[in-house]
Design an enzyme around this catalytic site. Sequence first.
Site, mmCIF file in Angstrom:
data_model
loop_
_atom_site.group_PDB
_atom_site.id
_atom_site.type_symbol
_atom_site.label_atom_id
_atom_site.label_comp_id
_atom_site.label_asym_id
_atom_site.label_seq_id
_atom_site.Cartn_x
_atom_site.Cartn_y
_atom_site.Cartn_z
ATOM 1 N N GLU A 18 14.722 49.519 77.361
ATOM 2 C CA GLU A 18 15.391 48.755 76.293
ATOM 3 C C GLU A 18 15.317 47.275 76.595
ATOM 4 O O GLU A 18 15.421 46.881 77.750
ATOM 5 C CB GLU A 18 16.891 49.116 76.241
ATOM 6 C CG GLU A 18 17.164 50.568 76.058
ATOM 7 C CD GLU A 18 18.656 50.886 76.244
ATOM 8 O OE1 GLU A 18 19.460 49.961 76.456
ATOM 9 O OE2 GLU A 18 18.977 52.073 76.163
ATOM 10 N N LYS A 77 16.803 43.758 77.264
ATOM 11 C CA LYS A 77 18.118 43.336 77.748
ATOM 12 C C LYS A 77 18.568 42.153 76.891
ATOM 13 O O LYS A 77 18.059 41.040 77.005
ATOM 14 C CB LYS A 77 18.038 42.938 79.218
ATOM 15 C CG LYS A 77 19.401 42.632 79.816
ATOM 16 C CD LYS A 77 19.287 42.503 81.337
ATOM 17 C CE LYS A 77 20.646 42.343 82.001
ATOM 18 N NZ LYS A 77 21.365 41.149 81.592
ATOM 19 N N ASP A 86 20.575 39.166 75.340
ATOM 20 C CA ASP A 86 21.310 38.108 76.013
ATOM 21 C C ASP A 86 22.501 37.697 75.155
ATOM 22 O O ASP A 86 22.425 36.780 74.343
ATOM 23 C CB ASP A 86 20.364 36.925 76.246
ATOM 24 C CG ASP A 86 20.828 36.087 77.406
ATOM 25 O OD1 ASP A 86 21.859 36.437 78.011
ATOM 26 O OD2 ASP A 86 20.169 35.073 77.704
ATOM 27 N N TYR A 129 24.297 50.244 73.081
ATOM 28 C CA TYR A 129 23.380 50.731 74.113
ATOM 29 C C TYR A 129 23.967 51.785 75.056
ATOM 30 O O TYR A 129 23.268 52.261 75.922
ATOM 31 C CB TYR A 129 22.734 49.597 74.899
ATOM 32 C CG TYR A 129 23.681 48.594 75.530
ATOM 33 C CD1 TYR A 129 24.619 48.979 76.474
ATOM 34 C CD2 TYR A 129 23.590 47.254 75.186
ATOM 35 C CE1 TYR A 129 25.466 48.062 77.052
ATOM 36 C CE2 TYR A 129 24.432 46.314 75.757
ATOM 37 C CZ TYR A 129 25.377 46.729 76.693
ATOM 38 O OH TYR A 129 26.204 45.814 77.256
ATOM 39 N N LYS A 137 14.118 41.333 85.251
ATOM 40 C CA LYS A 137 14.328 40.059 84.578
ATOM 41 C C LYS A 137 13.022 39.372 84.195
ATOM 42 O O LYS A 137 12.024 39.454 84.896
ATOM 43 C CB LYS A 137 15.144 39.119 85.489
ATOM 44 C CG LYS A 137 16.515 39.649 85.857
ATOM 45 C CD LYS A 137 17.408 39.891 84.652
ATOM 46 C CE LYS A 137 18.161 38.679 84.186
ATOM 47 N NZ LYS A 137 19.266 38.239 85.014
ATOM 48 N N CYS A 155 11.282 -1.177 65.875
ATOM 49 C CA CYS A 155 10.291 -0.105 65.980
ATOM 50 C C CYS A 155 9.364 -0.383 67.167
ATOM 51 O O CYS A 155 8.817 -1.479 67.286
ATOM 52 C CB CYS A 155 9.489 -0.029 64.682
ATOM 53 S SG CYS A 155 8.049 1.045 64.811
ATOM 54 N N CYS A 176 5.723 -1.246 65.434
ATOM 55 C CA CYS A 176 5.443 -2.407 64.575
ATOM 56 C C CYS A 176 6.525 -3.487 64.644
ATOM 57 O O CYS A 176 6.437 -4.495 63.954
ATOM 58 C CB CYS A 176 5.238 -1.967 63.127
ATOM 59 S SG CYS A 176 6.785 -1.496 62.320
ATOM 60 N N CYS A 231 12.275 3.521 61.111
ATOM 61 C CA CYS A 231 11.597 2.231 61.124
ATOM 62 C C CYS A 231 11.453 1.789 59.676
ATOM 63 O O CYS A 231 11.091 2.588 58.805
ATOM 64 C CB CYS A 231 10.237 2.401 61.766
ATOM 65 S SG CYS A 231 9.047 1.149 61.290
ATOM 66 N N CYS A 272 3.682 -0.187 59.320
ATOM 67 C CA CYS A 272 3.860 0.359 60.667
ATOM 68 C C CYS A 272 2.659 1.245 60.998
ATOM 69 O O CYS A 272 2.354 2.191 60.273
ATOM 70 C CB CYS A 272 5.151 1.171 60.730
ATOM 71 S SG CYS A 272 5.358 2.006 62.305
HETATM 72 S S1 IVH Z 1 23.511 48.933 80.087
HETATM 73 C C1 IVH Z 1 25.709 50.703 83.412
HETATM 74 N N1 IVH Z 1 21.780 48.082 78.325
HETATM 75 O O1 IVH Z 1 23.524 43.387 80.708
HETATM 76 C C2 IVH Z 1 24.963 50.096 82.304
HETATM 77 N N2 IVH Z 1 23.210 46.490 79.355
HETATM 78 O O2 IVH Z 1 24.037 43.091 83.738
HETATM 79 C C3 IVH Z 1 25.486 48.780 81.909
HETATM 80 N N3 IVH Z 1 22.912 44.206 78.571
HETATM 81 O O3 IVH Z 1 27.001 43.583 80.969
HETATM 82 C C4 IVH Z 1 24.886 48.143 80.793
HETATM 83 N N4 IVH Z 1 21.330 44.650 77.122
HETATM 84 O O4 IVH Z 1 26.041 42.914 78.716
HETATM 85 C C5 IVH Z 1 22.759 47.743 79.176
HETATM 86 N N5 IVH Z 1 20.216 47.463 76.723
HETATM 87 C C6 IVH Z 1 21.204 47.134 77.583
HETATM 88 C C7 IVH Z 1 21.657 45.806 77.722
HETATM 89 C C8 IVH Z 1 22.672 45.527 78.631
HETATM 90 C C9 IVH Z 1 22.088 43.697 77.650
HETATM 91 C C10 IVH Z 1 23.880 43.413 79.362
HETATM 92 C C11 IVH Z 1 25.287 43.940 79.323
HETATM 93 C C12 IVH Z 1 25.734 44.092 80.735
HETATM 94 C C13 IVH Z 1 24.700 43.317 81.494
HETATM 95 C C14 IVH Z 1 24.453 43.988 82.814
#
Ligand code: IVH
Length: 675
Positions: free
Chosen positions: A119, A121, A123, A231, A320, A414, A417, A432, A438
């Site tokens: 999945e 992640k 933000d 999730y 990451k 400017c 010019c 300007c 110019c």
């Molecule tokens: S699972 C035990 N799935 O990442 C499982 N977390 O560092 C815990 N996050 O606090 C979370 N996308 O805010 C999971 N697809 C995803 C996620 C996700 C973002 C964030 C979540 C969590 C942090 C973990």
Amino acid sequence: MLNIPEAVHQRYQRLKSELNHHNHAYYVLDDPSIPDSEYDRLMRELQDIEQQYSELRTPDSPSQRVGGVALDSFSQVKHEVPMLSLDNAFSDQEMSDFDRRIKDRINLESSQHLAYACEPKLDGVAVSLIYEQGLLMRGATRGDGSVGEDITANVRTIKSIPLRLRGDDFPELLEVRGEIYMPREGFNEFNTKARETGDKPFVNPRNAAAGSLRQLDSKITATRPLEMCAYSVGQYQGSQKPDSHFAMLRMLGTLGFKINQHIKQVEGIDACEDYYQQLASLRDQLDYDIDGIVYKVNDFKLQERLGFVAKAPRWAIARKFPAQEEMTRLLDVEFQVGRTGAVTPVARLEPVFVGGVTVGNATLHNADEINRLGVCVGDTVIVRRAGDVIPQIVKAVLEKRPQGAQPIIFPERCPVCQSSVKRTEGEAVARCTGGLFCGAQTKEAIKHYASRKAMDIDGLGDKLVDALVDHDLIYSVADLYELKLEKLINLERMAQKSAENLLNSIEASKQTTLPKFLFSLGIREVGEATAQTLANNFGTLDTVIAATAEQLLEVEDVGPIVARHIVDFFRNPDNLSIVEALRKSGVQWKDIDQTAQALPLKGQTWVLTGTLETMSRAEAKDRLQQFGAKVAGSVSAKTHAVVAGPSAGSKLNKAQALDIQVLTEQSLIDFLDNL
Ligand code: IVH
């Protein structure tokens, strides 16, 4: 409810379920099922009934998403099932170590493949939502994992969070977990507006989501474009739990939650790596920020066997991505002058790798932004590059300010010019005042004139325009038509053949159309579509030139600001003499016949979607516009027709839902040929 007539009661229930259905289609599936106007009508009807019979109104009513009374503080809530965090991996090696550790623990041969759920992640901010008997009872932040804050009033304003679970097959008690985030588009709009009004913009979408959820007044949260993707689950009671993570996500989807569309189930760690590469290349195109990939062992029994260490599960890991924010030094600030004279401060940075590329420049927007950041030359700054948005400086790190750091002074003259730089009251941009005197504005005006959607002068690129102006070969677009071969070949790196080609393209550009010509003049706020509307409405250049602001305002889509820019442009004698010179050099077009037969599509809005095969999108758009149609980028109830090529997606779905006629490319061609 004795005093409520049965018919009203029934109608009320029906409205509620219809509105919930349309809400789900719009906010969760991104696939609207009715026009906005119809939705508004149903909502008004529901609100009218609630007004008259207030005892009908329940907390899960679709009308209850606008926020309520402001709180004094958030109360604390305990998470019955702790909200864990994730361990991170930064390399392929750390990923295969993770895979091997798991196999060792469950005695799986190293050659065997484990099933993982992959999945993005997201933000944003983690949230826990508790549903009892299908009704949303509580929303809470993660906090420290065991105690969070009660943000129920705020989460209720987020339209992709169901107030009531869909269907009737759900556990008595269900805790859904997921991420609340602000999509990039909403974030950029919010910040642009904040900068214009002098409010404080957010540093990044995650901060924007967190800041919006931290509001004690849920009416403010209700105005923020937040979304939620589910999730995982926490508490679960009263029915059989699905046996894998993937099956659970599917169930959450059925219950009305938004599930990320890029989730994938794979076998083995190599497939995880492929997924990482795929998503890394998609990252910039997504309409939300992601900072990595989360991999989870799919099978719940295995998850249980693996358990936890400290605050993170052994069965999941976050791989990451390279960071989208980094620190570097601000070496200098240069002031660039654009086509309309806007003076933009550009930060020169010590090159830094951020968001997947090496960044050496970042925009500082305008004087207000410089003041707001309080940044000095020599400072260490945080640079952010996300998506294909130009890199921004989000913060100066004051603790690292060196001695002798120089404040940035916005120039009063400017830099190109030396004309004075002025700021119109209420506008953030300083300009300007040199106009076409110019050099910078002249260069940008010529580049725009030569660009593909304007006069389309092949071979006249930005560098060549700079050289022509710097060598005093041209002073305005009109001079292009006076260029001589002998002069051109004296320019550095200009061969006889390319000089001849350039002169040929300049000659060819003389045959144009009125809309293209109007667009190429570079009048402020007059883009391609406005140029086309002006041409269709006025028919000839001279009538556009002579039009008063009032006459211009009568044209659809022309507002007071655009009207003022057009009048100002043609009132300026320098501009008029350039237009005259262009006509004298032989730049010409056919005037537009304004009779009804000539513009049979006047008043209609068309949308093009999917890939067109025999003609380009631009050609199809040109032809439709020539007949008076407006070509828009999105489908709404006002759309007259949609032309859909293969691979058409959500726009086609929306057109079908709204019962708008859909044409294939061939039927468009036949239709236009017969007009
Ligand atoms: S699972 C035990 N799935 O990442 C499982 N977390 O560092 C815990 N996050 O606090 C979370 N996308 O805010 C999971 N697809 C995803 C996620 C996700 C973002 C964030 C979540 C969590 C942090 C973990």
